[in-house]
Design a protein around this motif. Sequence first.
Motif, mmCIF file in Angstrom:
data_model
loop_
_atom_site.group_PDB
_atom_site.id
_atom_site.type_symbol
_atom_site.label_atom_id
_atom_site.label_comp_id
_atom_site.label_asym_id
_atom_site.label_seq_id
_atom_site.Cartn_x
_atom_site.Cartn_y
_atom_site.Cartn_z
ATOM 1 N N ILE A 32 -18.493 -20.515 6.597
ATOM 2 C CA ILE A 32 -19.205 -21.513 5.947
ATOM 3 C C ILE A 32 -19.694 -22.726 7.136
ATOM 4 N N GLU A 33 -20.791 -22.711 7.318
ATOM 5 C CA GLU A 33 -21.151 -23.608 8.162
ATOM 6 C C GLU A 33 -20.728 -25.319 7.851
ATOM 7 N N GLY A 34 -20.085 -25.925 8.727
ATOM 8 C CA GLY A 34 -19.915 -27.291 8.469
ATOM 9 C C GLY A 34 -18.258 -27.667 7.786
ATOM 10 N N ILE A 35 -17.656 -26.386 7.701
ATOM 11 C CA ILE A 35 -16.123 -26.482 7.086
ATOM 12 C C ILE A 35 -15.384 -25.888 8.233
ATOM 13 N N ASP A 36 -14.747 -26.914 9.075
ATOM 14 C CA ASP A 36 -13.971 -26.433 10.256
ATOM 15 C C ASP A 36 -12.389 -26.342 9.961
ATOM 16 N N GLY A 37 -12.060 -27.418 9.126
ATOM 17 C CA GLY A 37 -10.606 -27.405 8.704
ATOM 18 C C GLY A 37 -9.674 -27.521 10.081
ATOM 19 N N ASP A 38 -10.031 -28.440 11.167
ATOM 20 C CA ASP A 38 -9.421 -28.332 12.161
ATOM 21 C C ASP A 38 -7.836 -28.902 12.221
ATOM 22 N N CYS A 39 -7.399 -29.391 11.170
ATOM 23 C CA CYS A 39 -5.912 -29.737 10.992
ATOM 24 C C CYS A 39 -5.040 -28.587 10.270
ATOM 25 N N GLY A 40 -5.964 -27.499 9.750
ATOM 26 C CA GLY A 40 -5.341 -26.359 9.221
ATOM 27 C C GLY A 40 -4.996 -26.734 7.565
ATOM 28 N N GLY A 41 -5.462 -27.746 7.288
ATOM 29 C CA GLY A 41 -5.168 -28.347 5.612
ATOM 30 C C GLY A 41 -4.177 -29.138 5.283
ATOM 31 N N SER A 46 -10.333 -34.527 7.740
ATOM 32 C CA SER A 46 -11.414 -34.513 7.308
ATOM 33 C C SER A 46 -12.983 -33.726 7.603
ATOM 34 N N THR A 47 -12.522 -32.577 8.501
ATOM 35 C CA THR A 47 -13.679 -31.586 8.902
ATOM 36 C C THR A 47 -13.670 -30.569 8.000
ATOM 37 N N CYS A 48 -13.093 -30.690 6.724
ATOM 38 C CA CYS A 48 -13.554 -29.991 5.452
ATOM 39 C C CYS A 48 -14.267 -30.713 4.453
ATOM 40 N N HIS A 49 -14.527 -31.756 4.659
ATOM 41 C CA HIS A 49 -15.239 -32.824 3.852
ATOM 42 C C HIS A 49 -16.378 -32.029 2.974
ATOM 43 N N VAL A 50 -16.462 -32.236 1.533
ATOM 44 C CA VAL A 50 -17.614 -31.845 1.002
ATOM 45 C C VAL A 50 -17.841 -32.641 -0.210
ATOM 46 N N TYR A 51 -18.989 -32.697 -0.904
ATOM 47 C CA TYR A 51 -19.312 -33.461 -1.774
ATOM 48 C C TYR A 51 -19.450 -32.476 -3.056
ATOM 49 N N ILE A 52 -18.750 -33.134 -4.263
ATOM 50 C CA ILE A 52 -18.562 -32.406 -5.656
ATOM 51 C C ILE A 52 -19.487 -33.084 -6.623
ATOM 52 N N ALA A 53 -20.431 -32.123 -7.106
ATOM 53 C CA ALA A 53 -21.175 -32.673 -8.164
ATOM 54 C C ALA A 53 -20.562 -33.415 -9.375
ATOM 55 N N GLN A 54 -21.147 -34.361 -9.875
ATOM 56 C CA GLN A 54 -20.406 -35.129 -11.016
ATOM 57 C C GLN A 54 -20.024 -34.435 -12.275
ATOM 58 N N SER A 55 -20.700 -33.366 -12.418
ATOM 59 C CA SER A 55 -20.493 -32.435 -13.534
ATOM 60 C C SER A 55 -18.948 -31.733 -13.302
ATOM 61 N N TRP A 56 -18.605 -31.526 -12.248
ATOM 62 C CA TRP A 56 -17.399 -30.866 -11.898
ATOM 63 C C TRP A 56 -16.164 -31.771 -11.685
ATOM 64 N N GLN A 57 -16.397 -33.022 -11.451
ATOM 65 C CA GLN A 57 -15.405 -34.092 -11.144
ATOM 66 C C GLN A 57 -14.266 -34.060 -12.046
ATOM 67 N N ASP A 58 -14.349 -33.916 -13.166
ATOM 68 C CA ASP A 58 -13.226 -34.150 -14.409
ATOM 69 C C ASP A 58 -12.568 -32.732 -14.298
ATOM 70 N N LYS A 59 -13.064 -31.708 -13.656
ATOM 71 C CA LYS A 59 -12.196 -30.424 -13.711
ATOM 72 C C LYS A 59 -11.514 -30.147 -12.490
ATOM 73 N N LEU A 60 -11.584 -31.428 -11.562
ATOM 74 C CA LEU A 60 -10.634 -31.352 -10.644
ATOM 75 C C LEU A 60 -9.529 -32.168 -10.488
ATOM 76 N N GLY A 95 -17.984 -21.131 -10.847
ATOM 77 C CA GLY A 95 -19.378 -21.579 -10.813
ATOM 78 C C GLY A 95 -19.379 -22.815 -9.904
ATOM 79 N N LEU A 96 -18.366 -23.151 -9.587
ATOM 80 C CA LEU A 96 -18.378 -24.566 -8.769
ATOM 81 C C LEU A 96 -19.309 -24.511 -7.492
ATOM 82 N N GLU A 97 -20.235 -25.579 -7.333
ATOM 83 C CA GLU A 97 -21.186 -25.657 -6.160
ATOM 84 C C GLU A 97 -20.850 -27.141 -5.467
ATOM 85 N N VAL A 98 -20.528 -26.771 -4.297
ATOM 86 C CA VAL A 98 -20.130 -28.096 -3.327
ATOM 87 C C VAL A 98 -21.434 -27.926 -2.189
ATOM 88 N N ILE A 99 -21.533 -29.215 -1.790
ATOM 89 C CA ILE A 99 -22.290 -29.576 -0.883
ATOM 90 C C ILE A 99 -21.554 -29.887 0.246
#
Length: 104
Positions: A32-41, A46-60, A95-99
Motif C-alpha cells: 500500500i502506497e504511503g505505509i512504510d512502517g520504518d520502525c517495524g511497528g 509515524s511512517t504508518c500514519h493513517v486517518y480513520i473515519a469518525q464512524s470507526w473511531q468508537d470501534k478502535l 469494512g474499515l476504510e483508512v485514508i
Amino acid sequence: MPKVTFITSTGSRTTLENVEGNLMEIARDHDIEGIDGDCGGVCSCSTCHVYIAQSWQDKLPPTEELEADTLSFNDNQQENSRLSCQIEVTEALDGLEVIVPESD
C-alpha cells in the motif's frame, strides 16, 4: 474474515479481503502506497500514519500515550490520526476504510 479499504493521497482505493492482524503489516504485505512502517511497528516513527473515519473511531481502542506522543511530531496530524501499527484488524473492523495521508 474482515476486509479493509486503503485510500491513498492520489485517490487510489485498494480493498483487501480476508485479512486479520496488524493493520500496518497488512498494508506493507500488500504494498500500500504511503505505509512504510520504518520502525517495524514499535510506535516510534509515524511512517504508518493513517486517518480513520469518525464512524470507526468508537470501534478502535483509544490512542495510548506513546502513540499520541509519536503522532505529535507528524506535520499531517489531525484529530482522526492513528498509527496503523497500533490497530489490530478483527471481525469487529470488517469494512474499515483508512485514508493514507500524503507523505512528507
